[in-house]
Design a protein around this motif. Structure first.
Motif, PDB file in Angstrom:
ATOM      1  N   GLU A  67      10.856   5.614  20.953  1.00 30.84           N
ATOM      2  CA  GLU A  67       9.957   4.528  21.317  1.00 30.84           C
ATOM      3  C   GLU A  67       8.597   4.737  20.659  1.00 30.84           C
ATOM      4  N   GLY A  68       8.068   3.674  20.068  1.00 31.53           N
ATOM      5  CA  GLY A  68       6.775   3.755  19.408  1.00 31.53           C
ATOM      6  C   GLY A  68       6.837   4.223  17.968  1.00 31.53           C
ATOM      7  N   ALA A  69       8.051   4.432  17.458  1.00 33.61           N
ATOM      8  CA  ALA A  69       8.220   4.868  16.065  1.00 33.61           C
ATOM      9  C   ALA A  69       8.054   3.681  15.125  1.00 33.61           C
ATOM     10  N   PRO A  70       7.758   3.943  13.849  1.00 36.02           N
ATOM     11  CA  PRO A  70       7.752   2.840  12.889  1.00 36.02           C
ATOM     12  C   PRO A  70       9.114   2.150  12.895  1.00 36.02           C
ATOM     13  N   ASP A  71       9.110   0.831  12.802  1.00 34.32           N
ATOM     14  CA  ASP A  71      10.368   0.087  12.763  1.00 34.32           C
ATOM     15  C   ASP A  71      10.305  -0.954  11.647  1.00 34.32           C
ATOM     16  N   ALA A  72      11.444  -1.568  11.391  1.00 35.49           N
ATOM     17  CA  ALA A  72      11.545  -2.512  10.277  1.00 35.49           C
ATOM     18  C   ALA A  72      10.561  -3.671  10.410  1.00 35.49           C
ATOM     19  N   ALA A  73      10.384  -4.182  11.616  1.00 37.82           N
ATOM     20  CA  ALA A  73       9.473  -5.321  11.804  1.00 37.82           C
ATOM     21  C   ALA A  73       8.028  -4.937  11.496  1.00 37.82           C
ATOM     22  N   ALA A  74       7.595  -3.771  11.956  1.00 33.47           N
ATOM     23  CA  ALA A  74       6.216  -3.326  11.703  1.00 33.47           C
ATOM     24  C   ALA A  74       5.976  -3.107  10.216  1.00 33.47           C
ATOM     25  N   VAL A  75       6.947  -2.526   9.524  1.00 32.89           N
ATOM     26  CA  VAL A  75       6.799  -2.273   8.090  1.00 32.89           C
ATOM     27  C   VAL A  75       6.853  -3.599   7.319  1.00 32.89           C
ATOM     28  N   ALA A  76       7.709  -4.511   7.727  1.00 29.30           N
ATOM     29  CA  ALA A  76       7.759  -5.831   7.083  1.00 29.30           C
ATOM     30  C   ALA A  76       6.423  -6.559   7.253  1.00 29.30           C
ATOM     31  N   ASP A  77       5.815  -6.456   8.442  1.00 28.74           N
ATOM     32  CA  ASP A  77       4.504  -7.067   8.673  1.00 28.74           C
ATOM     33  C   ASP A  77       3.445  -6.446   7.756  1.00 28.74           C
ATOM     34  N   LEU A  78       3.492  -5.127   7.603  1.00 24.07           N
ATOM     35  CA  LEU A  78       2.551  -4.440   6.714  1.00 24.07           C
ATOM     36  C   LEU A  78       2.707  -4.936   5.277  1.00 24.07           C
ATOM     37  N   ILE A  79       3.943  -5.019   4.816  1.00 25.08           N
ATOM     38  CA  ILE A  79       4.204  -5.480   3.447  1.00 25.08           C
ATOM     39  C   ILE A  79       3.750  -6.930   3.276  1.00 25.08           C
ATOM     40  N   ALA A  80       4.024  -7.768   4.267  1.00 23.86           N
ATOM     41  CA  ALA A  80       3.597  -9.175   4.195  1.00 23.86           C
ATOM     42  C   ALA A  80       2.074  -9.281   4.147  1.00 23.86           C
ATOM     43  N   TRP A  81       1.380  -8.411   4.852  1.00 20.66           N
ATOM     44  CA  TRP A  81      -0.083  -8.422   4.846  1.00 20.66           C
ATOM     45  C   TRP A  81      -0.618  -7.889   3.513  1.00 20.66           C
ATOM     46  N   LEU A  82      -0.009  -6.808   3.009  1.00 21.06           N
ATOM     47  CA  LEU A  82      -0.476  -6.188   1.770  1.00 21.06           C
ATOM     48  C   LEU A  82      -0.178  -7.017   0.514  1.00 21.06           C
ATOM     49  N   SER A  83       0.934  -7.730   0.502  1.00 20.16           N
ATOM     50  CA  SER A  83       1.359  -8.429  -0.719  1.00 20.16           C
ATOM     51  C   SER A  83       0.295  -9.361  -1.300  1.00 20.16           C
ATOM     52  N   PRO A  84      -0.302 -10.257  -0.519  1.00 20.51           N
ATOM     53  CA  PRO A  84      -1.342 -11.109  -1.116  1.00 20.51           C
ATOM     54  C   PRO A  84      -2.611 -10.332  -1.469  1.00 20.51           C
ATOM     55  N   VAL A  85      -2.885  -9.264  -0.754  1.00 19.98           N
ATOM     56  CA  VAL A  85      -4.048  -8.430  -1.065  1.00 19.98           C
ATOM     57  C   VAL A  85      -3.853  -7.783  -2.434  1.00 19.98           C
ATOM     58  N   ILE A  86      -2.673  -7.234  -2.670  1.00 25.84           N
ATOM     59  CA  ILE A  86      -2.394  -6.590  -3.957  1.00 25.84           C
ATOM     60  C   ILE A  86      -2.335  -7.627  -5.068  1.00 25.84           C
ATOM     61  N   ALA A  87      -1.890  -8.842  -4.767  1.00 29.55           N
ATOM     62  CA  ALA A  87      -1.935  -9.916  -5.770  1.00 29.55           C
ATOM     63  C   ALA A  87      -3.387 -10.181  -6.184  1.00 29.55           C
ATOM     64  N   GLN A  88      -4.303 -10.128  -5.241  1.00 30.76           N
ATOM     65  CA  GLN A  88      -5.726 -10.288  -5.555  1.00 30.76           C
ATOM     66  C   GLN A  88      -6.206  -9.142  -6.454  1.00 30.76           C
ATOM     67  N   VAL A  89      -5.793  -7.919  -6.139  1.00 25.83           N
ATOM     68  CA  VAL A  89      -6.171  -6.770  -6.969  1.00 25.83           C
ATOM     69  C   VAL A  89      -5.672  -6.979  -8.391  1.00 25.83           C
ATOM     70  N   ARG A  90      -4.400  -7.363  -8.497  1.00 28.17           N
ATOM     71  CA  ARG A  90      -3.793  -7.572  -9.820  1.00 28.17           C
ATOM     72  C   ARG A  90      -4.520  -8.671 -10.605  1.00 28.17           C
ATOM     73  N   ALA A  91      -5.061  -9.641  -9.891  1.00 28.51           N
ATOM     74  CA  ALA A  91      -5.788 -10.740 -10.533  1.00 28.51           C
ATOM     75  C   ALA A  91      -7.214 -10.343 -10.921  1.00 28.51           C
ATOM     76  N   GLY A  92      -7.623  -9.145 -10.527  1.00 32.55           N
ATOM     77  CA  GLY A  92      -8.961  -8.674 -10.870  1.00 32.55           C
ATOM     78  C   GLY A  92     -10.030  -9.020  -9.854  1.00 32.55           C
TER      79      GLY A  92
END
Length: 187
Positions: A67-92
């Motif tokens: 209980e309280g361990a990292p799970d697929a939903a939490a990691v998917a949420d992290l990736i969904a949050w990071l993806s547009p941020v990293i797209a901004q980085v890639r765009a400069g």
């Protein structure tokens, strides 16, 4: 892709000994990944500037299914949050990402490695080399990495690289345990 290297837009930090507050003041992140333990007392909860976008994952630093361990939903949420941020980085865009956990060793380096994998479009060797260039003695949480590999279809190349790295430094977990006890962050 941004002409700036990851050390210019990505930092790893910790709650230990006031480091996070110093890193936030010096680095001035635009985005923060905050990885904390469930049940962290209110007085120890990190505070961030209002104009900073924050994604918080409240999970224990374990590699099991407890209980309280990292799970697929939490990691998917992290990736969904990071993806547009990293797209901004890639765009400069002028984006600065800070990833922190309690010690700045496991969950935070796993999140930073996910950001680097997104930045390098799944190139595990390049992502891990960049992680080693921006942080000292990482020990990325293996479960978070496996879940991210599954979510993004990256295969297991990243986990294999991290496993090989860990095999060369088998003494580190005991050292990290002593550090956590010394700093009072062994929650």
């Amino acid at each position: 892709m941004s002409e700036h290297g990851p050390s210019e837009w990505l930092r790893v930090s910790s709650l230990a000994e006031g480091r996070l507050a110093r890193d936030v003041a010096a680095f001035r992140p635009t985005h923060i990944v905050s990885l904390v333990n469930p049940g962290l007392s209110t007085d120890r909860q990190p505070r961030f500037p209002r104009d900073t976008a924050v994604h918080q994952m409240v999970r224990h630093d374990v590699n099991s299914d407890e209980e309280g361990a990292p799970d697929a939903a939490a990691v998917a949420d992290l990736i969904a949050w990071l993806s547009p941020v990293i797209a901004q980085v890639r765009a400069g865009d002028p984006v600065r990402v800070l990833s922190h956990c309690h010690q700045g060793i496991s969950r935070s380096t796993a999140a930073a490695l996910i950001a680097l994998m997104l930045y390098h479009r799944g190139k595990a060797k390049r992502a891990f080399e960049d992680l080693l260039a921006i942080t000292n003695k990482p020990w990325p949480n293996a479960k978070i990495l496996r879940l991210a590999e599954a979510e993004c279809g990256w295969g297991n190349g990243l986990s294999a690289i991290v496993d090989e790295y860990r095999a060369g430094f088998r003494h580190r977990p005991a050292s990290y345990g002593r550090l956590q006890r010394r700093t009072g962050l062994d929650l």
